[in-house]
Enzyme design. Structure first.
Site, short mmCIF file in Angstrom:
data_model
loop_
_atom_site.label_atom_id
_atom_site.label_comp_id
_atom_site.label_asym_id
_atom_site.label_seq_id
_atom_site.Cartn_x
_atom_site.Cartn_y
_atom_site.Cartn_z
N ASP A 37 0.82 -1.22 0.00
CA ASP A 37 0.00 0.00 0.00
C ASP A 37 0.86 1.27 0.00
OD1 ASP A 37 -2.06 -1.86 0.41
OD2 ASP A 37 -1.97 -1.63 2.59
N GLU A 211 -11.38 0.13 -3.75
CA GLU A 211 -10.77 0.61 -2.50
C GLU A 211 -9.54 1.45 -2.84
OE1 GLU A 211 -9.74 -2.80 -0.12
OE2 GLU A 211 -8.47 -3.68 -1.64
O1 FUB Z 1 -3.21 -3.73 3.13
C1 FUB Z 1 -4.50 -4.08 3.55
C2 FUB Z 1 -5.49 -3.71 2.49
O2 FUB Z 1 -5.21 -4.40 1.29
C3 FUB Z 1 -5.44 -2.27 2.07
O3 FUB Z 1 -5.98 -1.40 2.98
C4 FUB Z 1 -6.14 -2.38 0.77
O4 FUB Z 1 -6.05 -1.25 -0.01
C5 FUB Z 1 -5.46 -3.59 0.18
O5 FUB Z 1 -4.24 -3.26 -0.41
#
Ligand code: FUB
Length: 450
Positions: A37, A211
């Site tokens: 991320d 997301e």
């Molecule tokens: O790293 C945990 C979660 O996985 C993140 O918050 C999302 O964006 C995905 O990458």
């Protein structure tokens, strides 16, 4: 008179500590820990990287076979080649509102405003705080690498993950986050409270999880970029608008689903020294478990009309590599059609990195953008192992380009360096070619000019 407390020993300690924290160039950017991320930002002429920090859950510490994250580190680089780990900045055990058994310190962001750095991070709240589940907190520092002071309460009214904060030219700050859909709200000037109710940015593709929003403005266009599961795993898409609150119009794909099968991707974009870069992640150091990820970066280009060209992931990544550093040729730009493979040096210790194996005469590997502006280069070291011995050529720019040296790797299954005198002294920036002159197999870890 005050005594100078930094004696030679202290100085040596500081130098050793700094270099011990240095991460490597190329992709993945960091090979000393799992990272995911990546939010990259340019602060004071340097690139700062705020990733999540994946660790492996163990019984009683996190949920087994799932994301497990307990803290954040920040990294910086003056040139996208040399990365320094500034250490841990926020930990779940130091945030009063976080359920510190949740190991859910997911994707963060950091912005600069009025002399302060605001670090936004999602996590699972302890029961009774800001409702149930994920919410978003803030930590504030005077420097981009901390120390960060955590706000005692999360931002009221946010239920979700993956915060991204964008400050428009008029000074208005916006926060974006995800909870199945992507939400946006205005932030107050204090940067820690909402100034409007969150609204769903509804014009994005309706089907499939979205997301990890990342918002920026370029030439009057507002870009909302986000991972979206269009088919099987996440790909990176973007939508544009003339307003930071939308409506945003789906415009294209920045990066296709990962070839490795890594289910998530999460990203950010920066412009640094007149070049745009995409930061994203994959599962380079953990090919069988995609919750132990590694951050990467590749160049990104805009078309004249503001649309974004698709980024094809590379292992070479970005940045110049100085000739007198260990050049990890397995982070290649291209390989011959046959006779060249890349694998882990030690599958039980993958953070040791990769090796190149040649098993055919004429097999080659190309490593782009080596900086030869290092004075008085005389020879080259090749770290290799070849049971039957091998001859390896070092050339510039193409497989038949200028021959710099031939390393005669002695017989032996163990890794050892072979030194070869340079026939010519290169100057400037070149692509490096390493070519096998024998059919017998040879493993190469790195080459380095001295
Ligand atoms: O790293 C945990 C979660 O996985 C993140 O918050 C999302 O964006 C995905 O990458």
């Amino acid at each position: 008179m005050k005594k100078n407390i930094l004696g030679p020993l202290h100085f040596l300690f500081i130098v050793v500590a700094l270099f011990a924290n240095n991460a490597k160039a190329q992709n993945p950017l960091i090979t000393t820990q799992y990272t995911a991320d990546p939010t990259a930002k340019v602060f004071d002429g340097k690139v700062y990287l705020y990733p999540s920090h994946d660790i492996l859950a163990t019984p009683g510490h996190g949920r087994l076979a799932w994301f497990c994250m307990e803290d954040y580190h920040v990294f910086s680089s003056p040139n996208l080649t040399d990365w320094t780990d500034h250490g841990m900045i926020v930990s779940q055990t130091k945030v009063p509102w976080v359920d510190s058994t949740s190991y859910s310190m997911w994707a963060p962001d950091c912005v600069f405003r009025n002399g302060k750095y605001y670090f936004y991070f999602p996590s699972t709240a302890a029961s009774g705080v800001n409702g149930k589940g994920f919410t978003v907190g803030v930590a504030i520092a005077d420097k981009p690498y901390g120390p960060f002071k955590v706000e005692p309460q999360p931002i009221k009214g946010i239920h979700g993950i993956d915060p991204c904060v964008f400050i428009d030219k008029d000074g208005q700050a916006y926060i974006y986050y995800a909870q199945g859909n992507i939400y946006a709200a205005k932030l107050k000037d204090n940067m820690t409270e909402l100034a409007s109710d969150p609204k769903i940015l509804g014009d994005l593709p309706a089907k499939g999880l979205k997301e990890g929003p990342f918002v920026f403005e370029r030439n009057g266009i507002y870009y909302l970029t986000y991972p979206h599961v269009d088919k099987v795993t996440e790909r990176l898409e973007y939508a544009i608008s003339n307003n930071p609150m939308g409506p945003f119009k789906f415009t294209g794909v920045i990066m296709d689903e990962s070839a490795s099968g890594c289910w998530t991707n999460h990203h950010s974009l920066i412009e640094f020294k007149n070049q745009w870069y995409l930061f994203y992640h994959d599962r380079d150091l953990s090919p069988k478990f995609d919750k132990a990820r590694s951050v990467r970066s590749d160049s990104l280009f805009f078309n004249a009309d503001g649309t974004i060209q698709k980024v094809i992931p590379t292992v070479r990544g970005v940045g110049l590599t100085r000739a007198n550093k260990q050049i990890q040729i397995d982070r290649y730009s291209a390989i011959s059609k046959e006779g060249t493979t890349v694998d882990f040096i030690d599958t039980a210790h993958r953070m040791k990195g990769w090796k190149t194996t040649f098993n055919q005469k004429g097999a080659w590997i190309r490593y782009n953008a080596v900086d030869f502006s290092v004075k008085k280069l005389k020879d080259v070291d090749v770290m290799a192992a070849a049971a039957q011995g091998a001859n390896v050529e070092v050339r510039l720019d193409k497989p038949t380009g200028m021959l710099l040296a031939t390393a005669k790797v002695g017989k032996g299954a163990n890794w050892h360096t072979t030194k070869a005198a340079l026939l010519k002294t290169p100057v400037g920036k070149h692509d490096l070619f390493i070519i096998s002159k024998d059919a017998a197999p040879v493993d190469i870890d790195w080459v380095k000019f001295n």
